[in-house]
Design a protein around this motif. Structure first.
Motif, PDB file in Angstrom:
ATOM      1  N   PRO A 198       0.813  -1.226   0.000  1.00 41.56           N
ATOM      2  CA  PRO A 198       0.000   0.000   0.000  1.00 41.56           C
ATOM      3  C   PRO A 198       0.837   1.262   0.000  1.00 41.56           C
ATOM      4  O   PRO A 198       0.398   2.297  -0.475  1.00 41.56           O
ATOM      5  CB  PRO A 198      -0.836  -0.127   1.283  1.00 41.56           C
ATOM      6  CG  PRO A 198      -0.050  -1.041   2.159  1.00 41.56           C
ATOM      7  CD  PRO A 198       0.632  -2.007   1.240  1.00 41.56           C
ATOM      8  N   THR A 199       2.039   1.192   0.553  1.00 42.70           N
ATOM      9  CA  THR A 199       2.924   2.350   0.607  1.00 42.70           C
ATOM     10  C   THR A 199       4.335   1.857   0.877  1.00 42.70           C
ATOM     11  O   THR A 199       4.531   0.757   1.385  1.00 42.70           O
ATOM     12  CB  THR A 199       2.503   3.337   1.721  1.00 42.70           C
ATOM     13  OG1 THR A 199       3.417   4.445   1.755  1.00 42.70           O
ATOM     14  CG2 THR A 199       2.478   2.662   3.079  1.00 42.70           C
ATOM     15  N   GLY A 218      -1.623  -1.918  -4.862  1.00 46.27           N
ATOM     16  CA  GLY A 218      -0.771  -1.023  -4.085  1.00 46.27           C
ATOM     17  C   GLY A 218      -0.146   0.058  -4.929  1.00 46.27           C
ATOM     18  O   GLY A 218      -0.721   0.498  -5.934  1.00 46.27           O
ATOM     19  N   THR A 219       1.060   0.474  -4.546  1.00 44.78           N
ATOM     20  CA  THR A 219       1.710   1.606  -5.213  1.00 44.78           C
ATOM     21  C   THR A 219       3.032   1.244  -5.878  1.00 44.78           C
ATOM     22  O   THR A 219       3.634   2.081  -6.532  1.00 44.78           O
ATOM     23  CB  THR A 219       1.976   2.727  -4.188  1.00 44.78           C
ATOM     24  OG1 THR A 219       2.822   2.222  -3.138  1.00 44.78           O
ATOM     25  CG2 THR A 219       0.676   3.225  -3.585  1.00 44.78           C
ATOM     26  N   HIS A 446      -4.223   6.234  -7.146  1.00 44.76           N
ATOM     27  CA  HIS A 446      -3.400   7.068  -6.278  1.00 44.76           C
ATOM     28  C   HIS A 446      -3.155   6.323  -4.960  1.00 44.76           C
ATOM     29  O   HIS A 446      -3.811   5.340  -4.649  1.00 44.76           O
ATOM     30  CB  HIS A 446      -4.095   8.398  -6.003  1.00 44.76           C
ATOM     31  CG  HIS A 446      -4.209   9.266  -7.218  1.00 44.76           C
ATOM     32  ND1 HIS A 446      -4.886  10.461  -7.222  1.00 44.76           N
ATOM     33  CD2 HIS A 446      -3.727   9.114  -8.487  1.00 44.76           C
ATOM     34  CE1 HIS A 446      -4.818  11.008  -8.427  1.00 44.76           C
ATOM     35  NE2 HIS A 446      -4.130  10.201  -9.210  1.00 44.76           N
ATOM     36  N   GLU A 447      -2.233   6.835  -4.177  1.00 41.88           N
ATOM     37  CA  GLU A 447      -1.896   6.185  -2.917  1.00 41.88           C
ATOM     38  C   GLU A 447      -3.063   6.258  -1.932  1.00 41.88           C
ATOM     39  O   GLU A 447      -3.872   7.183  -1.966  1.00 41.88           O
ATOM     40  CB  GLU A 447      -0.659   6.852  -2.310  1.00 41.88           C
ATOM     41  CG  GLU A 447      -0.055   6.082  -1.147  1.00 41.88           C
ATOM     42  CD  GLU A 447       1.386   6.483  -0.861  1.00 41.88           C
ATOM     43  OE1 GLU A 447       1.688   6.723   0.322  1.00 41.88           O
ATOM     44  OE2 GLU A 447       2.194   6.540  -1.816  1.00 41.88           O
ATOM     45  N   ARG A 449      -5.355   6.978   1.051  1.00 39.44           N
ATOM     46  CA  ARG A 449      -5.495   8.135   1.938  1.00 39.44           C
ATOM     47  C   ARG A 449      -6.489   7.787   3.041  1.00 39.44           C
ATOM     48  O   ARG A 449      -7.568   7.255   2.762  1.00 39.44           O
ATOM     49  CB  ARG A 449      -5.987   9.357   1.160  1.00 39.44           C
ATOM     50  CG  ARG A 449      -6.200  10.598   2.023  1.00 39.44           C
ATOM     51  CD  ARG A 449      -6.793  11.726   1.208  1.00 39.44           C
ATOM     52  NE  ARG A 449      -5.839  12.279   0.282  1.00 39.44           N
ATOM     53  CZ  ARG A 449      -4.997  13.266   0.563  1.00 39.44           C
ATOM     54  NH1 ARG A 449      -5.006  13.814   1.773  1.00 39.44           N
ATOM     55  NH2 ARG A 449      -4.169  13.732  -0.353  1.00 39.44           N
ATOM     56  N   ARG A 461      -9.204   5.460  -1.925  1.00 36.81           N
ATOM     57  CA  ARG A 461      -8.278   5.414  -3.060  1.00 36.81           C
ATOM     58  C   ARG A 461      -8.937   6.101  -4.248  1.00 36.81           C
ATOM     59  O   ARG A 461     -10.106   5.834  -4.571  1.00 36.81           O
ATOM     60  CB  ARG A 461      -7.944   3.970  -3.464  1.00 36.81           C
ATOM     61  CG  ARG A 461      -7.126   3.190  -2.469  1.00 36.81           C
ATOM     62  CD  ARG A 461      -5.692   3.616  -2.346  1.00 36.81           C
ATOM     63  NE  ARG A 461      -4.893   3.425  -3.545  1.00 36.81           N
ATOM     64  CZ  ARG A 461      -4.228   2.302  -3.834  1.00 36.81           C
ATOM     65  NH1 ARG A 461      -4.308   1.253  -3.021  1.00 36.81           N
ATOM     66  NH2 ARG A 461      -3.487   2.221  -4.910  1.00 36.81           N
TER      67      ARG A 461
END
Length: 607
Positions: A198-199, A218-219, A446-447, A449, A461
């Motif tokens: 996820p990050t 994820g990212t 996007h990441e 939040r 997201r």
């Protein structure tokens, strides 16, 4: 070869093997712990898998083996013998060895131990795959593991690359990760473990242990690593390996479906340059379902926003303004009515404009297996999305056909187009839904939040297409008292909870609307706004008068207003002036204001 690790699944081993086989996987890796509950001996697992149509790729994982001394080394060698015997009994072709994490391990005798293990495996016809871990004592990077593989010098001893560990050892840099891959000969790679996170802004060991996701959820740029492996000529097995309780809460079949969807996303992303894929271009028709007073509520709100009923067909009426078409379906039969019976007054379908309908329908059928039906009276293809939600696929902006009768009514001009849509998902469907939209419609994510609700946290997201002309927000919350979870409690598994409409003159629209049609913004919001931004007092006064919110980023400003909710659903009206975000800074205030309305209504019902 497409494979998946049993650790990625919930359920019994038999269920995991069956689900993997039925969803098209060629092989499965087995964690030792999964064998314990198998209804039969380890020797029966291989035949069971072959009967299901899948092979056993590996046994996972021998740990803390190399570089020990004395009694610890003796014990490690005895344990390795047992692991190799078990790998042979279950019909695996490879044993996975994770680099030693023990503090008392040392590099001095490690190579001798690794060679000995390779020879022990070779006598049984087995391979050994060596994987670096972020938490390992000596071998913490893919490069270090590869150097060990080369130093061992055994044909049956090769490298296992985990994408999460590769990025961790490259400090999150895609260029460094790709450079590492380029230095490795494909023949030395026995297996690649595919996973996302996820990050990258938390400890790598923690990510690897608890927060792995399917590629696309994820990212990490896993697709870029996949493409690099293909370009380099790697033809070995690729296996999805996740450690994630949220994913494991789903049934085994759903997990296997999502994992295969992740593979399709990687493959299509790689092929996209040579074979362009259909992409979502913009939001389309939005259908609402309601009956009686609920329908009247929607009509009042549509009218307050400047929509006019321009066309009708029996129980379906079209409400239009600018490029926006809303359909109100009050039929007492059909899919929309079924949704009404489950969710109450709500959005029963959202249109997506795609630029190549035949290609889209072909990809959905071949890769993802969803059924597409004809949605009447719109003449559009209908696809079921996450949680049973309904999506209409449109080749172009919706234009009423001859089946609709024009009313002659003229809409207002305060709204231009749909800016974005927002969907609420039950927490266990959040990651699955995210992957559905990414893989099916080629959307960028996007990441993650986290938005603070008065009674918990809402995970959000944002998904966009290449041009950002299409924006979508997916939201979920584990907090039972949050506005998102309360909405889900009354509306089902995956309803659309708001639609954002774009305006070029939001102040004028706000002035035309009655206060009872708007969400009342807390007065202290405007006091706080003066602390956050250097805004003129008269401008803040205008915002306060219109119940408008304000945000800005490095590219521009954003104005927002929210309507009152109908059964939890609401409209947002926005005016973008170069701003690229979604107004996330104002979301906690909006949730607070909505919560006040919800609790006031609940209090009335208790009287």
């Amino acid at each position: 070869m497409r494979a998946i690790s049993s650790i990625s699944f919930s359920g019994q081993l038999e269920d995991k093997i069956t689900a993997a086989a039925e969803n098209g996987f060629d092989a499965i890796e087995l964690f030792r712990e999964d064998i314990i509950g198998f209804e039969g001996t380890p020797d029966d697992i291989g035949p069971f898998a072959r009967e299901a149509g899948i092979k056993i790729l590996s046994l996972q994982s021998l740990r803390d083996f190399e570089g020990l001394t004395g009694a610890a080394r003796t014990e490690a060698l005895a344990r390795a013998e047992k692991f190799l015997d078990l790998a042979q009994r279950i019909g695996a072709e490879m044993l996975i060895l994770c680099a030693n994490t023990r503090a008392d391990s040392n590099a001095a005798g490690a190579l001798e131990d690794l060679r000995l293990l390779a020879d022990m495996a070779a006598s049984r016809g087995l391979k050994v795959g060596y994987e670096a871990l972020a938490s390992s004592r000596q071998i913490t990077s893919v490069t270090a593991a590869y150097e060990a593989v080369k130093a061992v010098g055994r044909a049956n001893f090769g490298l296992v690359i985990g994408t999460v560990h590769l990025f961790a050892s490259a400090s999150g840099s895609l260029e460094d990760a790709l450079a590492t891959l380029r230095e490795i000969e494909p023949k030395d790679i026995f297996l690649v473990h595919l996973a996302d996170t996820p990050t990258t802004r938390i400890d790598p060991a923690l990510i690897a242990a608890s927060f792995r996701l399917f590629p696309g959820q994820g990212t990490l740029p896993v697709a870029a690593l996949y493409s690099q492996l293909v370009v380099q000529g790697f033809e070995g097995p690729l296996s999805i390996e996740t450690f994630n309780d949220q994913i494991r809460s789903l049934p085994a079949t759903r997990i296997a479906e999502d994992a295969m969807r992740a593979f399709h996303l990687l493959e299509e992303t790689h092929a996209r340059g040579a074979h362009p894929r259909s992409d979502v271009q913009a939001p389309g028709l939005v259908e609402f379902t309601a009956q009686g007073e609920d329908a009247d509520d929607f009509i009042r709100l549509f009218t307050a926003l400047g929509f006019a009923k321009t066309h009708e067909n029996g129980a379906v009426s079209l409400w239009r303004q600018g490029q926006i078409t809303l359909a109100l379906n009050t039929a007492a039969r059909g899919l929309a009515h079924s949704i009404y019976l489950v969710q109450g007054a709500s959005v029963s379908g959202v249109g997506l404009v795609v630029n190549d309908m035949p290609l889209m329908l072909d990809r959905i059928g071949r890769f993802h297996g969803e059924a597409v039906e004809l949605a009447e009276p719109y003449g559009l293809a209908r696809l079921r999305g996450p949680g049973g939600s309904v999506l209409f696929l449109q080749p172009e902006a919706f234009t009423p056909g001859s089946e609709f009768t024009a009313t002659g009514a003229k809409p207002g001009d305060g709204l231009t187009h749909i800016d974005h849509v927002a969907q609420a998902l039950q927490p266990n469907l959040f990651l699955s839904g995210l992957l559905f939209y990414r893989a099916t419609f080629d959307l960028r994510a996007h990441e993650l939040r986290d938005v603070l609700d008065p009674h918990g946290t809402v995970h959000s997201r944002t998904l966009v297409n290449d041009s950002a002309a299409f924006r979508m927000s997916l939201n979920a919350s584990f907090g039972a008292g949050t506005t998102t979870q309360r909405f889900l409690g009354k509306s089902g598994f995956a309803p659309f909870h708001h639609i954002a409409l774009a305006s070029d003159e939001i102040f004028g629209l706000a002035a035309k609307m009655e206060p009872q049609d708007l969400l009342s913004v807390p007065a202290n919001y405007y006091e706080d706004l003066a602390l956050r931004f250097d805004l003129a007092p008269d401008f803040i006064a205008r915002l306060r008068e219109g119940n408008l919110m304000y945000d800005r980023d490095e590219r521009g400003t954003y104005l927002q207003l929210y309507t009152r909710a109908i059964n939890g659903f609401f409209f947002e009206v926005v005016e973008r002036r170069g701003y690229t975000g979604m107004g996330a800074a104002n979301a906690p205030v909006r949730m607070l204001a909505q919560l006040r309305e919800i609790e006031a209504e609940e209090a009335l019902h208790l009287l």
